[in-house]
Write a protein that holds these residues in place. Structure first.
Motif, mmCIF file in Angstrom:
data_model
loop_
_atom_site.group_PDB
_atom_site.id
_atom_site.type_symbol
_atom_site.label_atom_id
_atom_site.label_comp_id
_atom_site.label_asym_id
_atom_site.label_seq_id
_atom_site.Cartn_x
_atom_site.Cartn_y
_atom_site.Cartn_z
ATOM 1 N N ARG A 1 -5.252 4.374 1.556
ATOM 2 C CA ARG A 1 -4.693 4.914 2.794
ATOM 3 C C ARG A 1 -5.710 5.775 3.534
ATOM 4 N N LEU A 2 -6.501 6.538 2.800
ATOM 5 C CA LEU A 2 -7.535 7.347 3.442
ATOM 6 C C LEU A 2 -8.687 6.493 3.960
ATOM 7 N N LEU A 3 -8.946 5.376 3.276
ATOM 8 C CA LEU A 3 -10.052 4.512 3.662
ATOM 9 C C LEU A 3 -9.756 3.740 4.936
ATOM 10 N N ASN A 4 -8.524 3.259 5.065
ATOM 11 C CA ASN A 4 -8.178 2.414 6.207
ATOM 12 C C ASN A 4 -6.762 2.754 6.647
ATOM 13 N N PRO A 5 -6.556 3.883 7.319
ATOM 14 C CA PRO A 5 -5.191 4.346 7.605
ATOM 15 C C PRO A 5 -4.464 3.577 8.691
ATOM 16 N N THR A 6 -5.146 2.746 9.449
ATOM 17 C CA THR A 6 -4.503 2.056 10.567
ATOM 18 C C THR A 6 -4.255 0.572 10.302
ATOM 19 N N ASP A 7 -4.697 0.069 9.156
ATOM 20 C CA ASP A 7 -4.478 -1.341 8.832
ATOM 21 C C ASP A 7 -3.117 -1.462 8.145
ATOM 22 N N TRP A 8 -2.063 -1.592 8.949
ATOM 23 C CA TRP A 8 -0.707 -1.582 8.416
ATOM 24 C C TRP A 8 -0.414 -2.764 7.501
ATOM 25 N N PRO A 9 -0.809 -3.991 7.805
ATOM 26 C CA PRO A 9 -0.550 -5.083 6.862
ATOM 27 C C PRO A 9 -1.175 -4.842 5.493
ATOM 28 N N LEU A 10 -2.385 -4.284 5.467
ATOM 29 C CA LEU A 10 -3.043 -4.000 4.193
ATOM 30 C C LEU A 10 -2.279 -2.929 3.413
ATOM 31 N N LEU A 11 -1.866 -1.871 4.085
ATOM 32 C CA LEU A 11 -1.121 -0.806 3.418
ATOM 33 C C LEU A 11 0.238 -1.300 2.935
ATOM 34 N N MET A 12 0.891 -2.135 3.714
ATOM 35 C CA MET A 12 2.182 -2.672 3.294
ATOM 36 C C MET A 12 2.017 -3.602 2.089
ATOM 37 N N ALA A 13 0.939 -4.376 2.060
ATOM 38 C CA ALA A 13 0.681 -5.233 0.903
ATOM 39 C C ALA A 13 0.458 -4.400 -0.354
ATOM 40 N N ALA A 14 -0.285 -3.304 -0.211
ATOM 41 C CA ALA A 14 -0.498 -2.416 -1.356
ATOM 42 C C ALA A 14 0.811 -1.792 -1.816
ATOM 43 N N CYS A 15 1.688 -1.445 -0.874
ATOM 44 C CA CYS A 15 2.988 -0.883 -1.245
ATOM 45 C C CYS A 15 3.867 -1.916 -1.941
ATOM 46 N N VAL A 16 3.783 -3.160 -1.511
ATOM 47 C CA VAL A 16 4.548 -4.217 -2.176
ATOM 48 C C VAL A 16 4.090 -4.383 -3.626
ATOM 49 N N VAL A 17 2.782 -4.367 -3.839
ATOM 50 C CA VAL A 17 2.255 -4.480 -5.200
ATOM 51 C C VAL A 17 2.703 -3.296 -6.051
ATOM 52 N N ALA A 18 2.784 -2.106 -5.462
ATOM 53 C CA ALA A 18 3.211 -0.925 -6.206
ATOM 54 C C ALA A 18 4.698 -0.953 -6.508
ATOM 55 N N THR A 19 5.499 -1.536 -5.624
ATOM 56 C CA THR A 19 6.949 -1.518 -5.779
ATOM 57 C C THR A 19 7.464 -2.668 -6.630
ATOM 58 N N ALA A 20 6.766 -3.793 -6.633
ATOM 59 C CA ALA A 20 7.261 -4.986 -7.319
ATOM 60 C C ALA A 20 7.569 -4.755 -8.794
ATOM 61 N N PRO A 21 6.708 -4.090 -9.582
ATOM 62 C CA PRO A 21 7.050 -3.882 -11.002
ATOM 63 C C PRO A 21 8.336 -3.091 -11.198
ATOM 64 N N CYS A 22 8.582 -2.077 -10.368
ATOM 65 C CA CYS A 22 9.816 -1.298 -10.494
ATOM 66 C C CYS A 22 11.037 -2.159 -10.200
ATOM 67 N N VAL A 23 10.940 -3.011 -9.189
ATOM 68 C CA VAL A 23 12.054 -3.893 -8.862
ATOM 69 C C VAL A 23 12.311 -4.885 -9.999
#
Length: 284
Positions: free
Chosen positions: A237-259
């Protein structure tokens, strides 16, 4: 058999429409993340609801390993979770069973003490904990990340077990003692099998707690090869704070195991035989 219209409609609403509305409410952020991750690079998040972006692409997921050591961070988080979750379940269940064996007066005092500890903000002990781990020489290791598991993760998990063990009849505990069983044997063979829903709930909560833990890795880890995924997500997020698709993809990877863990626990809980559910991969 005849059904009365006025009687069927409230039942249908209570059993289907209300749960579906709550499920849609909680699933909406997940769908927003997935749809946002499929947008082309450089596009901002959608301003209105959309089922799929105009030109869906998985380019954001392919770019993740190029910017951060994705698989190393995931492996580090998986290692912490694999050790911390069983420890949390064991310590929380043992402590909750110990509360069950106390007299009513002592149990009430212990519960009040746990509630008092639960009210203490975590920020109040950060400096003290860091100094203790620094003096012990375990900073920049996984020990500080696993230490909360030795304290059951949270007093709430202990209270959850204590409430569940309260449903175990005294006659069963007394009969097991008359048979010569020790308290550890009674905990493992008599009490635990009767509180399987609590064990699944504690396991899911402990998994979510340790998997999404950001503060402890940020405080105690210094070597990049030991970073966990939440810390890597913060750096992304600090490296590329405006690339929303990239940040959302990272959030999906973080959330998928919990789901996945939540759905698997739900399937095991609803299945008559948990071992059969695991072997069949959750299929009935």
């Amino acid at each position: 058999m005849q059904f009365s219209g006025p009687a069927v409609i409230p039942r249908f609403i209570g059993r289907f429409l209300v749960p579906a509305a709550f499920a849609a409410l909680f699933a909406a952020p997940l769908w927003f993340m997935v749809v946002g991750s499929l947008r082309p690079a450089g596009l901002p998040p959608p301003r209105t609801f959309e089922v799929l972006p105009p030109e869906p692409t998985v380019a954001a997921y392919a770019r993740l390993p190029e910017l951060i050591p994705l698989f190393r961070f995931l492996a580090n988080s998986a290692l912490v979770v694999a050790v911390a979750v069983p420890l949390t379940v064991i310590v929380a269940s043992l402590t909750g069973f110990g509360l069950r064996l106390l007299t009513p007066v002592a149990r009430r005092r212990a519960v009040l003490g746990l509630l008092a500890v639960l009210l203490v903000p975590v920020t109040a002990v950060w400096a003290t904990r860091f100094e203790l781990f620094r003096l012990a020489g375990v900073v920049d290791t996984y020990v500080p990340l696993l230490a909360p598991a030795l304290l059951a993760g949270s007093p709430f998990l202990v209270l959850l077990y204590a409430w569940s063990f309260g449903g175990v009849p005294d006659t069963q505990l007394g009969a097991a003692r008359l048979e010569g069983a020790g308290w550890l044997t009674i905990w493992r063979r008599v009490a635990l099998p009767q509180v399987r829903p609590a064990t699944l709930a504690v396991g899911v909560l402990a998994f979510t707690l340790h998997w999404s833990n950001l503060i402890d890795p940020l405080l105690y880890l210094q070597s990049g090869d030991r970073y966990t995924y939440p810390l890597g997500l913060q750096f992304l997020r600090l490296l590329n704070p405006t690339d929303w698709p990239l940040l959302m993809a990272a959030c999906v990877v973080a959330t998928a195991p919990c789901v996945v863990v939540f759905l698997l626990a739900q399937r095991i809980l609803l299945n008559d035989d948990p071992l059969t559910a695991l072997r069949s991969g959750g299929r009935r």
